[in-house]
Enzyme design. Structure first.
Site, PDB file in Angstrom:
ATOM      1  CG  ASP A 137      -9.261  -5.578   3.451  1.00  0.00           C
ATOM      2  OD1 ASP A 137      -8.368  -6.143   2.770  1.00  0.00           O
ATOM      3  OD2 ASP A 137      -9.975  -6.209   4.253  1.00  0.00           O
ATOM      4  CG  HIS A 147      -6.602  -5.548  -5.361  1.00  0.00           C
ATOM      5  ND1 HIS A 147      -7.089  -5.600  -4.070  1.00  0.00           N
ATOM      6  CD2 HIS A 147      -7.387  -6.377  -6.086  1.00  0.00           C
ATOM      7  CE1 HIS A 147      -8.129  -6.419  -4.034  1.00  0.00           C
ATOM      8  NE2 HIS A 147      -8.326  -6.909  -5.241  1.00  0.00           N
ATOM      9  CB  CYS A 207      -6.232  -8.012  -1.295  1.00  0.00           C
ATOM     10  SG  CYS A 207      -4.855  -6.911  -1.710  1.00  0.00           S
TER      11      CYS A 207
END
Length: 299
Positions: free
Chosen positions: A84, A290, A87
């Site tokens: 989101d 990410h 992370c």
């Protein structure tokens, strides 16, 4: 009955290419997709074997497959975090708190709490209102107190996981870390501004504007600058393993990991205050856009 509305004028060749979406529209669409995907995952997942990660790429990027196979020599498992935009901060603080819980290192816990408390004055001095961050700071301190009371009140790893999956607790702690990171960047403007200049074709005109746009808002992705700032601010050494598609598959490119295989690059973020030989307290795995948590094998 035929329409009396005037027909739109066709472009060259009888058709006209649609206007290209603006960068803002594209970004908004990407954020919506990411938000929808995030709804189906926990803020912090369960610990998983690295084979589960490798399986995601077995029919695709073989460089990733081989690098994950090599990771197995040093790391035993990983833990997913919600994609989101928060992370990095969420994975960073969860892994740190989990390490305190498992080690029961009271010296380190007391050091960390003192450092966090010292940021109250720095944040106020930096123009942040105490009303905005004081509850979030107390929530973080309470997590540290709870994990270090584990020997007397049976605080379990499951309880830490529940806390860091809670919307209020998890997001307020992330918000506090973002404010600390922003304040650290602005306090050391001369050091960080060259980083900012190298990050964008049209960088924000000031460090303060950069922080307002790319550090403080929830959901803004983190990069090298954010990691340097928060590790220095809290004096927590971190190692990031970078998983990307660089290099050529070895061993015939079959993804088996034979013949040595490719190895993911690593970068240690060790605060200047740490003595030589300091080992990282947090290990993170970076895939494009990410961060997840890595668990090193016992040495």
């Amino acid at each position: 009955m035929a329409s009396t509305e005037p027909a739109a004028e066709p472009g060259a060749g009888g058709s006209e290419a649609p206007d290209r979406p603006s960068d803002e529209a594209i970004l908004q669409q990407q954020n919506q997709i990411r938000a929808e995907q995030a709804k189906v995952s926990e803020y912090v997942g369960q610990e998983e074997n690295l084979d589960a990660l490798k399986a995601e790429y077995e029919n695709g990027n073989q460089n990733f497959v081989q690098k994950i196979s090599k990771l197995g020599e040093r790391y035993r498992t990983f833990r997913r975090t919600r994609g989101d935009g928060n992370c990095f901060f969420r994975g960073f603080i969860y892994a740190y708190l989990e390490g305190l819980l498992q080690s029961q290192d009271l010296v380190e816990a007391n050091r960390f709490m003192s450092v966090v408390q010292s940021w109250k004055g720095k944040l106020v001095e930096g123009g942040f209102q105490e009303l905005v961050f004081e509850d979030a700071m107390e929530l973080l301190l309470e997590q540290v107190k709870e994990v270090t009371r584990a020997s007397t009140d049976q605080f379990s790893q499951e309880k830490l996981l529940v806390n860091m999956r809670d919307d209020t607790v998890s997001n307020m702690i992330v918000m506090f870390l973002r404010l600390v990171t922003s304040c650290e960047v602005q306090r050391r403007e001369d050091f960080f501004f060259p980083f900012i200049l190298g990050m964008y074709d049209e960088p924000p005109a000031t460090v303060e504007l950069f922080c307002q746009r790319h550090v403080e808002p929830m959901g803004e992705e983190s990069d090298h600058l954010h990691i340097v700032a928060v590790t220095e601010a809290l004096q927590i050494p971190v190692r990031v393993v970078y998983l990307d598609s660089s290099g050529l598959p070895s061993g015939g490119g079959d993804g088996s990991g034979g013949g040595g295989g490719l190895e993911a690059s690593c970068h240690g973020f060790v605060p200047d205050s740490c003595p030589p030989g300091t080992v990282p307290r947090v290990h993170l795995l970076y895939r494009p856009g990410h961060y997840d948590i890595l668990y090193a094998k016992s040495t």
